[in-house]
Design a protein around this motif. Sequence first.
Motif, PDB file in Angstrom:
ATOM      1  N   ILE A   8       3.457  14.753 -40.822  1.00 54.27           N
ATOM      2  CA  ILE A   8       4.811  15.255 -41.027  1.00 54.27           C
ATOM      3  C   ILE A   8       5.756  14.056 -40.989  1.00 54.27           C
ATOM      4  O   ILE A   8       5.785  13.310 -40.004  1.00 54.27           O
ATOM      5  CB  ILE A   8       5.195  16.285 -39.952  1.00 54.27           C
ATOM      6  CG1 ILE A   8       4.432  17.590 -40.164  1.00 54.27           C
ATOM      7  CG2 ILE A   8       6.698  16.556 -39.949  1.00 54.27           C
ATOM      8  CD1 ILE A   8       4.823  18.333 -41.438  1.00 54.27           C
ATOM      9  N   THR A   9       6.528  13.877 -42.050  1.00 53.25           N
ATOM     10  CA  THR A   9       7.403  12.709 -42.143  1.00 53.25           C
ATOM     11  C   THR A   9       8.870  13.046 -41.947  1.00 53.25           C
ATOM     12  O   THR A   9       9.680  12.158 -41.694  1.00 53.25           O
ATOM     13  CB  THR A   9       7.238  12.019 -43.513  1.00 53.25           C
ATOM     14  OG1 THR A   9       7.630  12.931 -44.548  1.00 53.25           O
ATOM     15  CG2 THR A   9       5.788  11.600 -43.735  1.00 53.25           C
ATOM     16  N   GLU A  10       9.239  14.324 -42.075  1.00 53.54           N
ATOM     17  CA  GLU A  10      10.636  14.714 -41.941  1.00 53.54           C
ATOM     18  C   GLU A  10      10.732  16.144 -41.437  1.00 53.54           C
ATOM     19  O   GLU A  10       9.784  16.935 -41.559  1.00 53.54           O
ATOM     20  CB  GLU A  10      11.366  14.602 -43.283  1.00 53.54           C
ATOM     21  CG  GLU A  10      10.772  15.489 -44.381  1.00 53.54           C
ATOM     22  CD  GLU A  10      11.478  15.316 -45.713  1.00 53.54           C
ATOM     23  OE1 GLU A  10      12.520  14.637 -45.737  1.00 53.54           O
ATOM     24  OE2 GLU A  10      11.001  15.871 -46.712  1.00 53.54           O
ATOM     25  N   LYS A  11      11.875  16.488 -40.842  1.00 50.55           N
ATOM     26  CA  LYS A  11      12.094  17.818 -40.304  1.00 50.55           C
ATOM     27  C   LYS A  11      11.848  18.877 -41.374  1.00 50.55           C
ATOM     28  O   LYS A  11      12.386  18.795 -42.481  1.00 50.55           O
ATOM     29  CB  LYS A  11      13.522  17.934 -39.771  1.00 50.55           C
ATOM     30  CG  LYS A  11      13.865  19.303 -39.220  1.00 50.55           C
ATOM     31  CD  LYS A  11      15.288  19.357 -38.705  1.00 50.55           C
ATOM     32  CE  LYS A  11      15.641  20.758 -38.188  1.00 50.55           C
ATOM     33  NZ  LYS A  11      17.022  20.820 -37.668  1.00 50.55           N
ATOM     34  N   SER A  12      11.021  19.867 -41.033  1.00 48.82           N
ATOM     35  CA  SER A  12      10.686  21.001 -41.913  1.00 48.82           C
ATOM     36  C   SER A  12       9.988  20.571 -43.193  1.00 48.82           C
ATOM     37  O   SER A  12       9.863  21.363 -44.132  1.00 48.82           O
ATOM     38  CB  SER A  12      11.936  21.816 -42.253  1.00 48.82           C
ATOM     39  OG  SER A  12      12.620  22.217 -41.093  1.00 48.82           O
ATOM     40  N   ALA A  44       4.242  24.129 -35.002  1.00 49.99           N
ATOM     41  CA  ALA A  44       5.358  24.554 -35.858  1.00 49.99           C
ATOM     42  C   ALA A  44       6.699  24.159 -35.252  1.00 49.99           C
ATOM     43  O   ALA A  44       7.624  23.758 -35.972  1.00 49.99           O
ATOM     44  CB  ALA A  44       5.300  26.064 -36.075  1.00 49.99           C
ATOM     45  N   HIS A  45       6.824  24.249 -33.923  1.00 50.55           N
ATOM     46  CA  HIS A  45       8.072  23.848 -33.271  1.00 50.55           C
ATOM     47  C   HIS A  45       8.385  22.380 -33.544  1.00 50.55           C
ATOM     48  O   HIS A  45       9.541  22.011 -33.799  1.00 50.55           O
ATOM     49  CB  HIS A  45       7.977  24.067 -31.754  1.00 50.55           C
ATOM     50  CG  HIS A  45       8.067  25.498 -31.331  1.00 50.55           C
ATOM     51  ND1 HIS A  45       8.853  26.422 -31.985  1.00 50.55           N
ATOM     52  CD2 HIS A  45       7.477  26.175 -30.298  1.00 50.55           C
ATOM     53  CE1 HIS A  45       8.753  27.593 -31.385  1.00 50.55           C
ATOM     54  NE2 HIS A  45       7.914  27.464 -30.365  1.00 50.55           N
ATOM     55  N   ILE A  46       7.363  21.529 -33.484  1.00 52.37           N
ATOM     56  CA  ILE A  46       7.600  20.104 -33.716  1.00 52.37           C
ATOM     57  C   ILE A  46       7.906  19.852 -35.182  1.00 52.37           C
ATOM     58  O   ILE A  46       8.763  19.027 -35.529  1.00 52.37           O
ATOM     59  CB  ILE A  46       6.403  19.261 -33.257  1.00 52.37           C
ATOM     60  CG1 ILE A  46       6.117  19.518 -31.775  1.00 52.37           C
ATOM     61  CG2 ILE A  46       6.655  17.782 -33.518  1.00 52.37           C
ATOM     62  CD1 ILE A  46       7.315  19.307 -30.867  1.00 52.37           C
ATOM     63  N   ARG A  47       7.220  20.569 -36.063  1.00 55.98           N
ATOM     64  CA  ARG A  47       7.522  20.427 -37.496  1.00 55.98           C
ATOM     65  C   ARG A  47       8.986  20.748 -37.769  1.00 55.98           C
ATOM     66  O   ARG A  47       9.632  20.091 -38.584  1.00 55.98           O
ATOM     67  CB  ARG A  47       6.610  21.373 -38.292  1.00 55.98           C
ATOM     68  CG  ARG A  47       6.700  21.199 -39.795  1.00 55.98           C
ATOM     69  CD  ARG A  47       5.810  22.198 -40.511  1.00 55.98           C
ATOM     70  NE  ARG A  47       5.662  21.876 -41.913  1.00 55.98           N
ATOM     71  CZ  ARG A  47       4.959  22.601 -42.766  1.00 55.98           C
ATOM     72  NH1 ARG A  47       4.322  23.692 -42.352  1.00 55.98           N
ATOM     73  NH2 ARG A  47       4.872  22.251 -44.037  1.00 55.98           N
ATOM     74  N   THR A  53      10.465  15.264 -30.906  1.00 52.25           N
ATOM     75  CA  THR A  53       9.312  14.377 -31.017  1.00 52.25           C
ATOM     76  C   THR A  53       9.508  13.456 -32.216  1.00 52.25           C
ATOM     77  O   THR A  53       9.946  13.910 -33.278  1.00 52.25           O
ATOM     78  CB  THR A  53       8.029  15.217 -31.181  1.00 52.25           C
ATOM     79  OG1 THR A  53       7.838  15.993 -30.005  1.00 52.25           O
ATOM     80  CG2 THR A  53       6.810  14.334 -31.398  1.00 52.25           C
ATOM     81  N   PRO A  54       9.204  12.164 -32.084  1.00 52.52           N
ATOM     82  CA  PRO A  54       9.490  11.220 -33.167  1.00 52.52           C
ATOM     83  C   PRO A  54       8.631  11.482 -34.403  1.00 52.52           C
ATOM     84  O   PRO A  54       7.485  11.918 -34.312  1.00 52.52           O
ATOM     85  CB  PRO A  54       9.167   9.860 -32.544  1.00 52.52           C
ATOM     86  CG  PRO A  54       8.182  10.156 -31.451  1.00 52.52           C
ATOM     87  CD  PRO A  54       8.601  11.492 -30.905  1.00 52.52           C
ATOM     88  N   LEU A  55       9.211  11.217 -35.547  1.00 51.73           N
ATOM     89  CA  LEU A  55       8.541  11.324 -36.845  1.00 51.73           C
ATOM     90  C   LEU A  55       8.483   9.929 -37.464  1.00 51.73           C
ATOM     91  O   LEU A  55       9.296   9.073 -37.153  1.00 51.73           O
ATOM     92  CB  LEU A  55       9.319  12.277 -37.757  1.00 51.73           C
ATOM     93  CG  LEU A  55       9.524  13.711 -37.252  1.00 51.73           C
ATOM     94  CD1 LEU A  55      10.362  14.502 -38.251  1.00 51.73           C
ATOM     95  CD2 LEU A  55       8.200  14.412 -36.990  1.00 51.73           C
ATOM     96  N   PRO A  56       7.530   9.696 -38.381  1.00 45.71           N
ATOM     97  CA  PRO A  56       6.436  10.579 -38.798  1.00 45.71           C
ATOM     98  C   PRO A  56       5.362  10.689 -37.715  1.00 45.71           C
ATOM     99  O   PRO A  56       5.208   9.771 -36.910  1.00 45.71           O
ATOM    100  CB  PRO A  56       5.884   9.896 -40.046  1.00 45.71           C
ATOM    101  CG  PRO A  56       6.229   8.448 -39.854  1.00 45.71           C
ATOM    102  CD  PRO A  56       7.538   8.419 -39.119  1.00 45.71           C
TER     103      PRO A  56
END
Length: 362
Positions: A8-12, A44-47, A53-56
């Motif tokens: 996952i690289t960005e929110k949603s 799903a919460h972190i996505r 939580t830091p991304l990616p």
Amino acid sequence: MKIKAAIITEKSGPFIFREVEIDEPRDDEVLVKVVATGICQTDAHIREQSYQTPLPIILGHEGAGIVVKVGSQVKNIVPGDHVVMSYPYCGHCSQCLSGRESYCLHGFELSFGGHRLDGSNAIHDDIHGHFFGQSSFASCAVTNERNLVKVSQDIPLELLGPLGCGIQTGAGTVLNALKIPAGSSIAIFGTGSVGLAAIMAAKIAGATKIIAVDISKERLDLAAELGATHIINGRQEDTRQRIMALLPHGVDYVVEVTAQPQMLSLAVDVLAMPGQVALVGGPPEGTQVSIDMNRLLNGRIVRGVIQGDSVPQIFLPQLIEFYQAGQFPFDRLISFYSFDEIEEAFSDIRSGKTIKPVLMID
């Protein structure tokens, strides 16, 4: 070495499959070839970035697999062992040393920080790993020996990953945290995988009234098959009235899984004295709830529970024994997906089509 990972690289944003470089395990670590991993609501919460939580990042925290390599200080795990990966804990803080590992003082950072406790990362390319100490949405994971539970090779490994978090949480809340006695009454608000695990555990414990509350007819029907003595569809009837009709003095225990503020208020409202409410579901940060303070008198208790107060190395073998004895048929909750079907799996859990998706990595 190179591994395949869903990132996952960005929110949603979508999951992006990439080959990434992963380090060899350190002296106290283990390299696990991931065979299968469950999908939990926390992923799903972190996505959605409900928690910062830091991304990616590589998510996944219900992994099961086969040990490939072990560090020089690893004592109880060897290559070839079948293992379930569970939550991380430091092993040396006051909570860990008192046998309350699920409340490790460093637990949040170890689970959600995206790195080891010293700030380092086994994943290269500026991608965060170590989600719940494992990041199992990948073909391999580097994890600490403390995260691992060795399991028998006689049981299909692909079934066992969800025991490490969601199912452990539901069952452990009933058997370890609340320790409900035989003959008691309990209501479970929410019949996803956590709630259904709690229902099966309540039946094992000998509860005589097990009330399942949800708005899904299909899940309530399954709850009845798995041990619920009464089902309440909150969309079709008044939950409070129905519970109080069944138990005029209130219910002894409530497990609140939905993380909806109004449901926690309702849980306290229908609680007998001196009953207990266990808050299990994780709401977004900052969620507030209104409770009549008078309801907390006469011994009523509201408490949060993490990971079902479970020590995985003790509790997961117990759950497996219950399963083998036909008392804990958690396999009925599971639907399998290929790794490449990860988006479909997330969509199906969001819509309610699937209760516990398991990705087949290998």
